[in-house]
Design a protein around this motif. Sequence first.
Motif, short mmCIF file in Angstrom:
data_model
loop_
_atom_site.label_atom_id
_atom_site.label_comp_id
_atom_site.label_asym_id
_atom_site.label_seq_id
_atom_site.Cartn_x
_atom_site.Cartn_y
_atom_site.Cartn_z
N TRP A 178 -10.30 5.30 -0.82
CA TRP A 178 -10.16 3.77 -0.64
C TRP A 178 -8.72 3.38 -0.57
O TRP A 178 -7.70 3.89 -0.67
CB TRP A 178 -11.15 3.03 -1.46
N LYS A 179 -8.62 1.99 -0.11
CA LYS A 179 -7.53 1.38 -0.29
C LYS A 179 -6.94 1.29 -1.61
O LYS A 179 -7.35 1.00 -2.54
CB LYS A 179 -7.42 0.02 0.46
N HIS A 180 -5.37 1.44 -1.64
CA HIS A 180 -4.54 1.21 -2.91
C HIS A 180 -3.35 0.56 -2.64
O HIS A 180 -2.64 0.62 -1.64
CB HIS A 180 -4.10 2.82 -3.36
N VAL A 181 -3.07 -0.36 -3.66
CA VAL A 181 -1.88 -1.20 -3.82
C VAL A 181 -1.34 -1.09 -5.12
O VAL A 181 -1.99 -0.74 -6.18
CB VAL A 181 -2.30 -2.56 -3.27
N ASP A 192 -7.99 -9.13 3.08
CA ASP A 192 -8.23 -8.40 4.05
C ASP A 192 -9.59 -7.84 4.20
O ASP A 192 -10.17 -7.08 5.01
CB ASP A 192 -7.03 -7.08 4.20
N LEU A 193 -10.07 -7.67 2.94
CA LEU A 193 -11.42 -7.41 2.64
C LEU A 193 -12.68 -8.15 2.78
O LEU A 193 -13.82 -8.02 2.20
CB LEU A 193 -11.66 -6.37 1.40
N ASP A 231 0.89 -1.00 0.00
CA ASP A 231 -0.05 0.25 -0.03
C ASP A 231 0.86 1.16 0.09
O ASP A 231 2.22 1.26 -0.08
CB ASP A 231 -1.00 0.05 1.18
N GLU A 253 -16.54 -1.73 -0.37
CA GLU A 253 -15.21 -1.34 -0.48
C GLU A 253 -14.58 -1.48 -2.11
O GLU A 253 -14.94 -1.96 -2.72
CB GLU A 253 -14.03 -2.00 0.24
N LEU A 307 -10.91 -1.71 -4.05
CA LEU A 307 -9.23 -1.92 -3.86
C LEU A 307 -8.69 -1.28 -5.03
O LEU A 307 -8.85 -1.90 -6.52
CB LEU A 307 -8.83 -3.41 -3.61
N TYR A 311 -0.81 -5.48 1.63
CA TYR A 311 -2.22 -5.55 2.16
C TYR A 311 -2.81 -6.36 0.84
O TYR A 311 -2.43 -6.50 -0.44
CB TYR A 311 -2.70 -3.91 1.77
#
Length: 221
Positions: free
Chosen positions: A168-171, A106-107, A96, A144, A146, A102
């Motif tokens: 939101w979450k970023h990878v 995890d979601l 991340d 969510e 990703l 990540y």
Amino acid sequence: MKKLLFILAFVPTLLFAQTKEELIATVKANPKDVQTLQTLQRIGVYDPDYKELQGLFKKLDKKVRKSNSGKLFERYLDALKNTQVGKKAPSITQLDLSGEPYALSDLKGKYVLVDFWASWCPPCREENPRLVKTYAEFKDKNFEILGVSFDKEFANWDKAIKDDKLTWKHVSDLQGWNNSAGQTYGVKAIPQNILIDPNGIIIAKNLHGDALNAKLREVLK
């Protein structure tokens, strides 16, 4: 989705627009030419049909299928096969923005939109404001996003996230088109996305704007 897409620049002839029917006809007319694999790659590059491509591939000459390019295409077919609607979504684990690993897992337990994009991709950036609105509407309803970036430069990736207000979450693995998750999911053009249910099953692909919102309203009752 009627918009420009950024496509992996592996085929010079991609510059010459052809209909899907014309591409298929070209593939069928040249089964012994290894270059036909490049034409085959262009059929439905944004939203490819695994069974259609597999059927066309099987009709190519054995030497073409067993060539190095043929073996690479088979890997692409395998990625498409494993990421069809109804399949268990393959795992994704990348770093991340803070440099910590990540994972998609995890979601688990949420509806997740895996969004493949990049800071340097204009259509992706055009799509982002719509995603921001979608996220605002559904983020408190077990949904969510990703973001998986095809960037190579951390600074550009980080800046785009902040500029576009993507909360939101970023990878990313910062490998550009060689992004490992992109290869696993057979992504050859962006933006693309995969919608996954709380059990990790793929329930839709490449929904944008109103179509995505409608699907989320359907499943998030």
